[in-house]
Scaffold this motif. Structure first.
Motif: not given
Length: 211
Positions: A48-55, A95-100
């Motif tokens: 996801l981070a590699k995609a850059g500022y696309v969201f 920047r980061k993805l975390t399962r909660v």
């Protein structure tokens, strides 16, 4: 009498050994599961981070941006600021993805560095390229392929159609398409949410752009 005592002690020793071994094995499996999950989160984050500022944020009703982190009980940005973010089509990078416990927390930062916080992967962000008219046929073809996979239907012909559409594109659109096709193949192979093509975030598993 001594033989009986020895027999009882031997049985107790065997049972204790088996119990400890079983507990150790369970702990090893549990630790392995946690380790694998963390590794998967890192791989998912990297993609996801590699995609850059696309969201972008879909809207203040379906998604929100919370300050700080989920662990700190972050507070949402005000509706006024959220409306401004939406109106300006502010772009974010993961920047980061975390399962909660209740889902997936995604740490974001805006391209101008003004806004940062976390939201949810499933209904908090969408890929701006979903609005690219040149990519619409490809997007629809990929979604059809994934829907077929979800419903245990054949996907080969649908995947071939998507590949043909990707080949016909040019320039930056083709680069996006080729990456998406590669990720689509991974999704078809592993059938996991983390393998969702980055291009389709906001359309799969739910459509955030439908009012």
């Amino acid at each position: 009498m001594k033989k009986t005592i020895r027999l009882v002690l031997t049985v107790l020793l065997i049972l204790t050994t088996l119990s400890v071994t079983n507990l150790t094995n369970k702990n090893i499996v549990s630790a392995h599961a946690v380790s694998s999950e963390k590794l998967q989160d890192k791989v998912w984050t990297k993609k996801l981070a590699k995609a850059g500022y696309v969201f972008e944020l879909p809207n203040s009703k379906k998604g929100a941006l919370y300050k700080n982190t989920a662990a700190k009980g972050g507070k949402s940005y005000s509706k006024k600021i959220l409306k401004r973010i939406l109106k300006q089509h502010t772009l974010f990078k993961v920047r980061k993805l975390t399962r909660v416990k209740n889902g997936i927390s995604v740490d974001l930062i805006s391209k101008n560095g003004k806004y940062k916080g976390y939201t949810t992967y499933v209904n908090g962000i969408y890929n701006k390229n979903l609005l690219n008219q040149n990519l619409q046929p490809l997007i629809n073809a990929e979604l059809s392929t994934m829907d077929a996979k979800d419903n245990n239907k054949p996907t080969a012909a649908l995947l071939e159609q998507a590949q043909t559409l990707a080949t016909a594109l040019t320039g930056k659109d083709k680069q996006i398409a080729d990456t998406s096709i590669k990720q689509l193949k991974c999704f078809l192979k592993h059938d996991d949410l983390s393998e969702t093509p980055v291009l389709l975030i906001g359309k799969y598993p739910s459509d955030l752009l439908v009012n």
